[in-house]
Design an enzyme around this catalytic site. Structure first.
Site, mmCIF file in Angstrom:
data_model
loop_
_atom_site.group_PDB
_atom_site.id
_atom_site.type_symbol
_atom_site.label_atom_id
_atom_site.label_comp_id
_atom_site.label_asym_id
_atom_site.label_seq_id
_atom_site.Cartn_x
_atom_site.Cartn_y
_atom_site.Cartn_z
ATOM 1 N N THR A 1 -6.690 -7.833 2.176
ATOM 2 C CA THR A 1 -5.718 -6.850 2.398
ATOM 3 C C THR A 1 -4.683 -8.293 1.222
ATOM 4 O OG1 THR A 1 -4.354 -7.074 4.074
ATOM 5 C CG2 THR A 1 -5.428 -5.410 4.930
ATOM 6 N N TYR A 2 -3.401 -7.263 1.049
ATOM 7 C CA TYR A 2 -2.712 -8.178 -0.772
ATOM 8 C C TYR A 2 -1.061 -7.714 0.610
ATOM 9 C CZ TYR A 2 -1.800 -10.333 -5.065
ATOM 10 O OH TYR A 2 -1.425 -10.361 -5.793
ATOM 11 N N TYR B 1 -4.394 9.546 0.845
ATOM 12 C CA TYR B 1 -3.578 9.952 2.457
ATOM 13 C C TYR B 1 -3.711 11.186 2.438
ATOM 14 C CZ TYR B 1 -1.797 5.546 0.513
ATOM 15 O OH TYR B 1 -1.583 4.061 0.111
ATOM 16 N N GLU C 1 -11.947 -4.202 7.658
ATOM 17 C CA GLU C 1 -10.265 -4.943 6.727
ATOM 18 C C GLU C 1 -10.475 -6.466 7.325
ATOM 19 O OE1 GLU C 1 -8.710 -1.722 4.169
ATOM 20 O OE2 GLU C 1 -7.103 -2.513 5.193
ATOM 21 N N ALA D 1 2.701 -7.430 0.431
ATOM 22 C CA ALA D 1 3.627 -6.452 0.243
ATOM 23 C C ALA D 1 3.998 -7.317 -0.753
ATOM 24 C CB ALA D 1 4.604 -6.313 1.095
ATOM 25 N N GLY E 1 0.092 -0.199 -3.978
ATOM 26 C CA GLY E 1 1.154 -1.357 -3.660
ATOM 27 C C GLY E 1 2.553 -0.322 -3.360
#
Length: 311
Positions: free
Chosen positions: A60-61, A159, A29, A63, A120
């Protein structure tokens, strides 16, 4: 005492390092670059890790969608200029369904077939997460929306130590099951540092009826303070033994790298002993550390990897 004896036997009889090359898959990533120098570093990192034949490279994207354009440009370039599948992160934050559908359509047109679908985090200054008016309310809804558009490969987040916004572990697993039932192919976990953390979570997920692949996310500790901040935000336990390992190394970056690579490789070795065959590395755009960990595990570049697997 029996456990100690078993551990001693395993330590004595096992190899000095865990060469499992040819029997595991890895993915990496990255974050989209913010400057020209960072972009140069990113592509050097991709060039370093690409020969390891990863399953995919994800981007990634930020916040609130703050890196939307940079994420798209990076993912599109990976799809265009490398032979590794690219995976684009996409979040529900600060966008309508029509906007997110449009972004997904652009990815498909650019040859991107893999989306990492995420709810998000709330934008900076917001008082907790709230669905955008007219937007997808959560990751499960986003997965369902993507499924209506194209046959994307879809990964979602998991998670092992419970998402900070979940009321408890059972509610957190219910949310993961909704994402899988909506059409996600796999879950990639938040980082963790104890193998039993993953094994307990995997067992709990199976008991909850989740049969999709759950891939452990591995975070090499390149920067202790930075990882501690991220761990606090995402409810990840930083074991005391881990922080002690890095004490006194603030001014010794090379020693920190050696310790970080060893710790992460040992974690992967123990996960592999428990049946794990896929690993996702959070590189923080620092290729050498992830490369070293893969090397310790026996993962080698392209043709060499294939030859070793066939041997």
């Amino acid at each position: 005492m029996t456990k100690q004896v078993n551990e001693a036997v395993l330590a004595h009889d096992g190899p000095l390092y865990a060469d499992v090359g040819g029997d595991i898959d890895v993915s990496f990533e990255f974050s989209p670059p913010k400057t020209d120098k960072a972009e140069e570093n990113l592509w050097q990192s991709i060039a370093t890790l690409q020969p390891l034949s990863p399953r995919f490279l994800s981007v990634t994207y930020g916040a609130g969608g703050s890196t939307r354009d940079r994420t798209h440009a990076t993912v599109a370039r990976i799809a265009r200029e490398t032979d590794v599948p690219a995976a684009a992160h996409l979040t529900c934050v600060e966008a309508t369904r029509e906007e997110l559908d449009g972004i997904a359509q652009e990815y498909w047109a650019a040859g991107v077939r893999h989306i990492v679908a995420l709810r998000g985090d709330a934008p900076a200054g917001a008082d907790g997460y709230a669905p955008h008016p007219g937007g997808y309310e959560n990751a499960a809804a986003l997965v369902a929306g993507l499924r209506r558009l194209h046959p994307f490969e879809i990964s979602v987040a998991a998670y092992p130590e419970c998402h900070p916004d979940s009321s408890d572990a059972a509610a957190d697993l219910d949310n993961l099951k909704r994402k899988i039932d909506a059409g996600a192919n796999r879950a990639i976990t938040q980082f963790f540092f104890e193998p039993d953390t993953f094994f307990r979570y995997r067992d709990a997920a199976a008991a909850a009826g989740i049969t999709a692949e759950i891939v452990p996310g591995i975070m090499p500790v390149a920067n202790v303070a930075g990882v501690m901040r991220m761990a606090a935000m995402c409810n990840t336990d930083m074991p005391a033994w881990l922080t002690r390992l890095f004490e006194g190394l603030d001014d010794r970056p090379a020693a920190r790298q050696l310790v970080a690579a060893t710790v992460a490789a040992e974690l992967c070795r123990k996960l592999y002993a428990g049946g794990v065959k896929q690993f996702h590395f959070y590189t923080m755009n620092k290729a050498e550390l992830s490369f070293a960990i893969c090397h310790l595990l026996g993962v080698r570049a392209g043709s060499e990897q294939a030859a070793r697997a066939a041997a």
